[in-house]
Design a protein around this motif. Structure first.
Motif, PDB file in Angstrom:
ATOM      1  N   TYR A  32      43.462  56.250  72.899  1.00 46.17           N
ATOM      2  CA  TYR A  32      43.724  57.658  73.161  1.00 46.17           C
ATOM      3  C   TYR A  32      45.231  57.897  73.071  1.00 46.17           C
ATOM      4  N   PHE A  33      45.586  58.995  72.423  1.00 52.28           N
ATOM      5  CA  PHE A  33      46.988  59.217  72.084  1.00 52.28           C
ATOM      6  C   PHE A  33      47.403  60.631  72.457  1.00 52.28           C
ATOM      7  N   MET A  34      48.580  60.739  73.020  1.00 49.95           N
ATOM      8  CA  MET A  34      49.069  62.005  73.541  1.00 49.95           C
ATOM      9  C   MET A  34      50.521  62.229  73.135  1.00 49.95           C
ATOM     10  N   TYR A  36      53.841  64.597  74.541  1.00 44.27           N
ATOM     11  CA  TYR A  36      54.372  65.449  75.581  1.00 44.27           C
ATOM     12  C   TYR A  36      55.704  66.026  75.132  1.00 44.27           C
ATOM     13  N   LEU A  46      51.962  68.327  78.557  1.00 43.46           N
ATOM     14  CA  LEU A  46      51.060  67.778  77.545  1.00 43.46           C
ATOM     15  C   LEU A  46      50.910  68.765  76.387  1.00 43.46           C
ATOM     16  N   TYR A  49      46.511  65.985  72.448  1.00 44.35           N
ATOM     17  CA  TYR A  49      45.916  64.672  72.634  1.00 44.35           C
ATOM     18  C   TYR A  49      44.838  64.470  71.594  1.00 44.35           C
ATOM     19  N   SER A  92      46.638  55.356  75.896  1.00 45.03           N
ATOM     20  CA  SER A  92      45.862  54.670  76.910  1.00 45.03           C
ATOM     21  C   SER A  92      44.597  54.119  76.277  1.00 45.03           C
ATOM     22  N   GLY A  93      43.883  53.346  77.091  1.00 49.73           N
ATOM     23  CA  GLY A  93      42.602  52.820  76.646  1.00 49.73           C
ATOM     24  C   GLY A  93      41.581  53.082  77.726  1.00 49.73           C
ATOM     25  N   PHE A  95      41.222  52.216  80.624  1.00 48.87           N
ATOM     26  CA  PHE A  95      41.792  51.702  81.855  1.00 48.87           C
ATOM     27  C   PHE A  95      42.601  52.816  82.483  1.00 48.87           C
ATOM     28  N   PHE A  98      48.660  54.698  81.673  1.00 44.66           N
ATOM     29  CA  PHE A  98      49.143  55.318  80.452  1.00 44.66           C
ATOM     30  C   PHE A  98      50.467  54.660  80.090  1.00 44.66           C
TER      31      PHE A  98
ATOM     32  N   SER B  96      41.436  63.097  82.304  1.00 40.83           N
ATOM     33  CA  SER B  96      40.484  62.346  81.491  1.00 40.83           C
ATOM     34  C   SER B  96      41.238  61.181  80.866  1.00 40.83           C
ATOM     35  N   VAL B  97      40.573  60.409  80.033  1.00 44.26           N
ATOM     36  CA  VAL B  97      41.227  59.233  79.455  1.00 44.26           C
ATOM     37  C   VAL B  97      42.414  59.585  78.586  1.00 44.26           C
ATOM     38  N   ASN B  98      42.476  60.821  78.095  1.00 43.82           N
ATOM     39  CA  ASN B  98      43.636  61.184  77.274  1.00 43.82           C
ATOM     40  C   ASN B  98      44.310  62.458  77.763  1.00 43.82           C
ATOM     41  N   GLU B  99      44.208  62.717  79.038  1.00 40.75           N
ATOM     42  CA  GLU B  99      44.904  63.863  79.615  1.00 40.75           C
ATOM     43  C   GLU B  99      45.518  63.465  80.947  1.00 40.75           C
ATOM     44  N   GLN B 100      46.834  63.495  80.991  1.00 42.75           N
ATOM     45  CA  GLN B 100      47.533  63.264  82.241  1.00 42.75           C
ATOM     46  C   GLN B 100      48.531  64.409  82.386  1.00 42.75           C
TER      47      GLN B 100
END
Lengths: 110, 111
Positions: A32-34, A36, A46, A49, A92-93, A95, A98, B96-100
Motif C-alpha cells: 500500500y502506497f501513499m 502526503y 494525505l 493512496y 505499508s503492508g 502490518f 507505516f 485503513s491499511v493505506n490511510e493514516q
C-alpha cells in the motif's frame, strides 16, 4: 539501507511545470502506497493512496506504482505556487506500521 | 467525520523538566494510534504505536513513554527532557491499511 528512499531536493520549478517526485523501496512486503503533502509547521496531509501497480489520477495529481521495480512516483501537472510544500511518500503492508520517505521539498516559482 | 486533536500546539521546556503531550481522536472507535517525531528538515521517526487501550509498542526512545488510558486518547510523556527531544511531535491514526491521518502537531523546544 533505509527501507524507503526519497530524494530530499529541494526541487525548484516554474509555475505550470510538470513535477515528478519519486521514492524507491526495498521491502517487497509493501503493498500500500501513499503520498502526503506537508506545509511548513503543519501536520502531513494525505493526498493520495493506492494499492496496486499502475496509475491513479486525482485532478492535477497522478500516483504511479511499479512494484516490479519497487518504485513509486507522484506527478503534479500545471504546478502552482500553492503546491510548494514538502512531499512525503509512505508505504505499508499487512502490518501496523507505516514507513515514510524523508520528504522532498518542492518550490514552485510564480 | 473523524478529527484528531493535539495539544499544546507549541511548548518551550527547560532541560530536565517533565513532558506531557496529549492526542485525542473523534468520530471513530478503537483506532490504531501513533506518535511520530520530526526533527527540523528530517523525515518522520515512529516513536510509539497502540492498537488498543493499554497496548503500547515502543520503537525507539529511551526517555520517552506513551500511554493510552482511553480508547481515543494517546499521551506522550517524559520524566526528564533532553535537548535532543526538541522537534515536531505528530499524532496519527490509522483508518485503513493505506490511510493514516495526522494531527496538527506539537512543536517542542527544549532549552
Amino acid at each position: 539501507q533505509k527501507e524507503v528512499e526519497q530524494d530530499p531536493g529541494p526541487l525548484s520549478v516554474p509555475e505550470g511545470a510538470i513535477v515528478s517526485l519519486n521514492c524507491t523501496y526495498s521491502n517487497s512486503a509493501f503493498q500500500y502506497f501513499m503520498w502526503y503533502r506537508q506545509y511548513s509547521r503543519k501536520g502531513p496531509e494525505l493526498l493520495m493512496y493506492t494499492y496496486s501497480s499502475g496509475n491513479k489520477e486525482d485532478g492535477r495529481f497522478t500516483a504511479q506504482v511499479d512494484k516490479s521495480s519497487k518504485y513509486i512516483s507522484l506527478f503534479i501537472r500545471d504546478s502552482q505556487p500553492s503546491d510548494s510544500a514538502t512531499y512525503l511518500c509512505a508505504m505499508s503492508g499487512n502490518f501496523n506500521k507505516f514507513y515514510f520517505g524523508s520528504g522532498t521539498k518542492l518550490n514552485v516559482k510564480p | 467525520s473523524q478529527t484528531i486533536h493535539q495539544w499544546p500546539a507549541t511548548l518551550v521546556q527547560p532541560v530536565g523538566s517533565p513532558l506531557s503531550l496529549e492526542c485525542t481522536v473523534e468520530g471513530t472507535s478503537n483506532p490504531n494510534l501513533y506518535w511520530y517525531r520530526q526533527a527540523a528538515g528530517r523525515g518522520l521517526q515512529l516513536l510509539f504505536y497502540s492498537v488498543g487501550i493499554g497496548q503500547i509498542s515502543s520503537e525507539v526512545p529511551q526517555n520517552l513513554s506513551a500511554s493510552r488510558p482511553q480508547d481515543r486518547q494517546f499521551i506522550l510523556s517524559s520524566k526528564k527532557l533532553l535537548l535532543s527531544d526538541s522537534g515536531f511531535y505528530l499524532c496519527a491514526w490509522k483508518r485503513s491499511v493505506n490511510e493514516q491521518y495526522f494531527g496538527p502537531g506539537t512543536r517542542l523546544t527544549v532549552t
